[in-house]
Scaffold this motif. Structure first.
Motif, short mmCIF file in Angstrom:
data_model
loop_
_atom_site.label_atom_id
_atom_site.label_comp_id
_atom_site.label_asym_id
_atom_site.label_seq_id
_atom_site.Cartn_x
_atom_site.Cartn_y
_atom_site.Cartn_z
N LYS A 285 19.72 -1.81 -26.57
CA LYS A 285 21.16 -1.59 -26.66
C LYS A 285 21.58 -1.13 -28.05
O LYS A 285 22.31 -0.18 -28.21
CB LYS A 285 21.87 -2.90 -26.30
CG LYS A 285 23.29 -2.70 -25.86
CD LYS A 285 23.88 -3.96 -25.28
CE LYS A 285 23.98 -5.07 -26.31
NZ LYS A 285 24.38 -6.35 -25.69
N THR A 286 21.09 -1.83 -29.08
CA THR A 286 21.52 -1.49 -30.43
C THR A 286 20.76 -0.30 -30.98
O THR A 286 21.15 0.28 -31.97
CB THR A 286 21.32 -2.69 -31.38
OG1 THR A 286 20.07 -3.26 -31.09
CG2 THR A 286 22.41 -3.70 -31.21
N ASN A 287 19.65 0.02 -30.31
CA ASN A 287 18.89 1.20 -30.69
C ASN A 287 18.53 1.24 -32.17
O ASN A 287 18.61 2.26 -32.82
CB ASN A 287 19.68 2.47 -30.32
CG ASN A 287 18.72 3.62 -30.11
OD1 ASN A 287 17.52 3.42 -29.97
ND2 ASN A 287 19.26 4.83 -30.10
N ILE B 29 15.42 -9.89 -35.42
CA ILE B 29 15.58 -8.83 -36.41
C ILE B 29 14.66 -7.66 -36.08
O ILE B 29 13.53 -7.84 -35.63
CB ILE B 29 15.35 -9.42 -37.84
CG1 ILE B 29 15.28 -8.35 -38.91
CG2 ILE B 29 14.16 -10.31 -37.93
CD1 ILE B 29 15.36 -8.92 -40.33
N GLN B 30 15.21 -6.47 -36.27
CA GLN B 30 14.48 -5.24 -35.89
C GLN B 30 15.02 -4.11 -36.74
O GLN B 30 16.23 -3.96 -36.89
CB GLN B 30 14.72 -4.96 -34.39
CG GLN B 30 14.39 -3.56 -33.93
CD GLN B 30 12.99 -3.48 -33.35
OE1 GLN B 30 12.23 -4.43 -33.39
NE2 GLN B 30 12.63 -2.32 -32.83
N GLY B 31 14.14 -3.31 -37.31
CA GLY B 31 14.57 -2.14 -38.08
C GLY B 31 15.54 -2.47 -39.20
O GLY B 31 16.43 -1.68 -39.51
N GLY B 32 15.38 -3.65 -39.84
CA GLY B 32 16.22 -4.00 -40.97
C GLY B 32 17.59 -4.56 -40.60
O GLY B 32 18.41 -4.83 -41.47
N LYS B 33 17.84 -4.68 -39.30
CA LYS B 33 19.15 -5.21 -38.87
C LYS B 33 18.96 -6.45 -38.02
O LYS B 33 17.97 -6.58 -37.30
CB LYS B 33 19.88 -4.16 -38.04
CG LYS B 33 20.32 -2.95 -38.84
CD LYS B 33 21.41 -2.20 -38.06
CE LYS B 33 21.95 -1.03 -38.86
NZ LYS B 33 21.29 0.23 -38.54
N ILE B 34 19.97 -7.34 -38.09
CA ILE B 34 19.94 -8.52 -37.24
C ILE B 34 20.56 -8.18 -35.89
O ILE B 34 21.67 -7.66 -35.82
CB ILE B 34 20.68 -9.69 -37.92
CG1 ILE B 34 19.84 -10.19 -39.11
CG2 ILE B 34 20.91 -10.83 -36.93
CD1 ILE B 34 20.48 -11.29 -39.92
N LEU B 35 19.81 -8.44 -34.84
CA LEU B 35 20.32 -8.15 -33.49
C LEU B 35 21.25 -9.26 -33.04
O LEU B 35 22.27 -9.02 -32.40
CB LEU B 35 19.16 -8.03 -32.50
CG LEU B 35 18.07 -6.98 -32.80
CD1 LEU B 35 16.94 -7.09 -31.80
CD2 LEU B 35 18.67 -5.58 -32.77
N VAL B 36 20.89 -10.50 -33.37
CA VAL B 36 21.71 -11.65 -32.98
C VAL B 36 21.25 -12.87 -33.77
O VAL B 36 20.09 -12.96 -34.17
CB VAL B 36 21.60 -11.91 -31.45
CG1 VAL B 36 20.20 -12.35 -31.07
CG2 VAL B 36 22.60 -12.94 -30.97
N ILE B 37 22.19 -13.78 -34.05
CA ILE B 37 21.85 -15.07 -34.67
C ILE B 37 22.45 -16.18 -33.82
O ILE B 37 23.65 -16.15 -33.53
CB ILE B 37 22.44 -15.21 -36.08
CG1 ILE B 37 21.97 -14.08 -36.97
CG2 ILE B 37 22.06 -16.56 -36.71
CD1 ILE B 37 22.62 -14.10 -38.35
N ASP B 38 21.65 -17.12 -33.42
CA ASP B 38 22.17 -18.25 -32.65
C ASP B 38 21.01 -19.22 -32.36
O ASP B 38 19.88 -18.98 -32.80
CB ASP B 38 22.77 -17.75 -31.33
CG ASP B 38 23.97 -18.60 -30.92
OD1 ASP B 38 23.95 -19.82 -31.20
OD2 ASP B 38 24.91 -18.05 -30.34
N SER B 39 21.31 -20.27 -31.61
CA SER B 39 20.21 -21.13 -31.17
C SER B 39 19.49 -20.38 -30.04
O SER B 39 20.10 -19.57 -29.35
CB SER B 39 20.76 -22.45 -30.65
OG SER B 39 21.47 -22.23 -29.45
N PRO B 40 18.20 -20.64 -29.87
CA PRO B 40 17.47 -19.95 -28.79
C PRO B 40 18.14 -20.16 -27.43
O PRO B 40 18.22 -19.24 -26.63
CB PRO B 40 16.08 -20.60 -28.81
CG PRO B 40 15.95 -21.27 -30.12
CD PRO B 40 17.32 -21.53 -30.65
#
Lengths: 247, 316
Positions: free
Chosen positions: B306-308, B208-219
């Motif tokens: 990438k997601t900036n 999570i970064q800047g209030g948004k989820i970048l990715v959810i999954d197992s490590p």
């Protein structure tokens, strides 16, 4: 023989029956990046406070930037930079005001501050935000600004107390690149961190355990001695010997 | 079965008359008995989200539930069934270890004895100091006491907000060992941390970064999905090679990772020889180039660029 910026010999600090720092001995050269590690309560802060002229040792001797820590503490304060985890920036002053304030505290002339400030703002890409309150800046920018201010008066050595806590991984690395550049300019960097990968970026690392320096060498040297693949493994082996628990 | 369900939760704050996004349109679920990590830097929105789920803060929009209870409608039920360890030490500093524990047990209408099995492992470590005031404990002991107090009523879900921040590497390891033991007791754990290396200790994570989820999954999956070829590089002069490698034609990014640089390249045709030759031309010596797979930090850095959503200067 390189110029020594820190010369510390059997430095000891005792609080009643508690020996917080126990005969700590080491030297640090000009331009060196020196990592100072230890578990919570190992005595890092005690040593740092003495070296910054904020606390008197019980015994032992030390020179910081050539000045004696018993009777030249005011000189020491002028010739060192310091940045803590909490950054020491004034949130309700603008970027420019913070720079001017600290420049003034360190005795730089207004003309000198103005000239250096222009250059610094450009380097940090903060020229457009120069009149904004520090409060509104993203954490990573605050951190870079705080570091730049800590070395604004061109000290011989800068002390960094856990400077990278809580920032994102790119900012954390950019911050270490600033540290590299600083050391290349001949400013010695003395840093504490809980990130063991950052210990790898140091020329030499000391690990404190129960008030004593338990291990000190280059990261490669420590990995060889303690047979660890990473500094994390080395730290675990060395710091696990701790008997005391304190803060 | 999902123990925590978060659907389109948003929350913004007004600061100096400017609206700042705290978290924006977050959705995810946490399964029963899972250790779920919220991984991200300060300001990512981790605390905001945890405060919404622990019913201490109202979201602007979206819905969320814990154990089937809605965070707004059923807040009382949630408060009885969860354990919460806030980021800042929040026990009574002028009560002793024992008094704090008894207080929290009483507040939840139970006794320390009733659920002693759950906290025993942790409590025995601080028991020698049970008459000491909480304010006089070391950081590591405060952390253990706070965990005991959060567990004393045998919660079904445990919320831990940056329990290891500012804690040394050894205490961090011990803390995670405690969490693993709690997991075996069937407790669902949602934990936030800025330390990327702790991601590997979770069953699933949200970066999570800047209030948004970048990715959810197992490590493992996140690392597996890293798209670019990655090389670990060592040279005699590490700072110069870092700067030089960023001017290499195929370079996507190059960052220090402890004693090596991680170089990610744009294409899959760049060979080890290409990199070696480039570094030799630049005058580097003692060069070592090895192919590696990505770790969580590599993934985080790639995703944040990438997601900036980053609020930092990404110019490297």
């Amino acid at each position: 023989m390189p110029e020594l910026v820190l010369e510390i010999d059997k430095l000891t600090k005792q609080f009643e029956d508690f020996v917080a720092a126990d005969a700590v001995t080491f030297t640090v050269s000009k331009g060196e990046i020196f990592g100072f590690l230890g578990a919570n309560g190992a005595g890092k802060t005690t040593v740092m406070r003495m070296l910054c002229g904020l606390s008197m040792p019980t015994s032992g001797s030390a020179k910081v930037a050539g000045f004696d820590i018993y009777n030249q503490t005011e000189e020491i304060k002028k010739h060192i930079g310091y940045m803590s985890q909490k950054f020491c920036l004034y949130e309700d002053l603008t970027v420019k005001e913070n720079i001017t304030l600290y420049g003034g505290i360190y005795g730089l002339s207004s003309a000198h501050i103005k000239e250096k400030m222009e250059k610094l703002l450009k380097e940090l890409s903060l020229t457009e935000d120069a009149n904004k309150l520090v409060r509104g800046l993203p954490l990573g920018w605050k951190q870079k600004l705080a570091f730049s201010i800590a070395i604004f008066h061109e000290p011989k050595i800068v002390f960094l107390d856990e400077p990278t806590g809580g920032v994102d991984p790119i900012t954390r690395r950019q911050f270490w690149e600033m540290i590299y550049e600083t050391s290349r300019k001949g400013i010695t960097v003395f840093a504490t961190t809980h990130y063991m990968d950052e210990a790898e970026y140091c020329n030499r690392v000391a690990i404190m355990v129960d008030g004593k320096i338990e291990a000190m060498d280059s990261p490669d040297g420590l990995k060889k001695t303690y047979n660890g693949k990473t500094m994390d493994e080395v730290f675990y082996v060395v710091a696990r010997k701790a008997k005391r628990q304190a803060d | 079965m999902a123990t925590i369900v978060v659907e389109h939760i948003s929350k913004s704050y007004t600061n100096d008359k400017k609206t700042q996004i705290g978290i924006s349109d977050l959705s995810f679920t946490v399964n029963k008995g899972e250790i779920f990590g919220l991984i991200g830097p300060d300001g990512a929105g981790k605390t905001t989200l945890i405060r919404i789920l622990t019913t201490l803060l109202l979201a602007d929009s979206g819905t969320a539930s814990v154990d089937g209870n809605d965070v707004v409608k059923d807040y009382k039920a949630i408060r009885n069934n969860i354990g919460y360890m806030p980021g800042r030490f929040s026990l009574y500093q002028d009560l002793s270890v024992e008094e704090n524990l008894n207080f929290f047990a009483t507040a939840f209408k139970t006794t320390v004895e009733e659920n002693y099995e759950l906290i025993k492992d942790i409590y025995v470590q601080i028991e020698p100091f049970k008459t000491r005031r909480a304010g006089k404990l070391s950081g590591g002991m405060k952390q253990k006491l706070a965990l005991c107090c959060a567990l004393v009523h045998k919660p079904s879900v445990l919320f831990l907000d940056e329990p290891t921040t500012g804690v040394d590497a050894i205490s961090r390891r011990e803390f995670w060992d405690m969490l693993k033991r709690l997991k075996t007791q069937g407790i669902t754990i949602l934990v936030s941390t800025p330390y990327m290396d702790e991601a590997n200790l979770c069953d699933r994570i949200a970066l999570i970064q800047g209030g948004k989820i970048l990715v959810i999954d197992s490590p493992e999956e996140i690392k597996h999905n890293y798209k670019h070829a990655l090389w670990a590089i060592k040279t005699e002069d590490m700072f110069k090679s870092l700067i030089d490698l960023r001017t290499f034609n195929s370079t996507l990014s190059c960052f220090s990772f402890g004693d090596v640089h991680h170089l990610s390249v744009k294409d899959n045709i760049t060979t080890k020889e290409d990199i070696l030759n480039f570094l030799k031309e630049k005058g580097h010596t003692e060069i070592d180039v090895q192919p590696i797979s990505a770790n969580i930090e590599d993934c985080f850095m790639e995703l944040m660029t990438k997601t900036n959503t980053s609020n930092t200067l990404v110019n490297a």
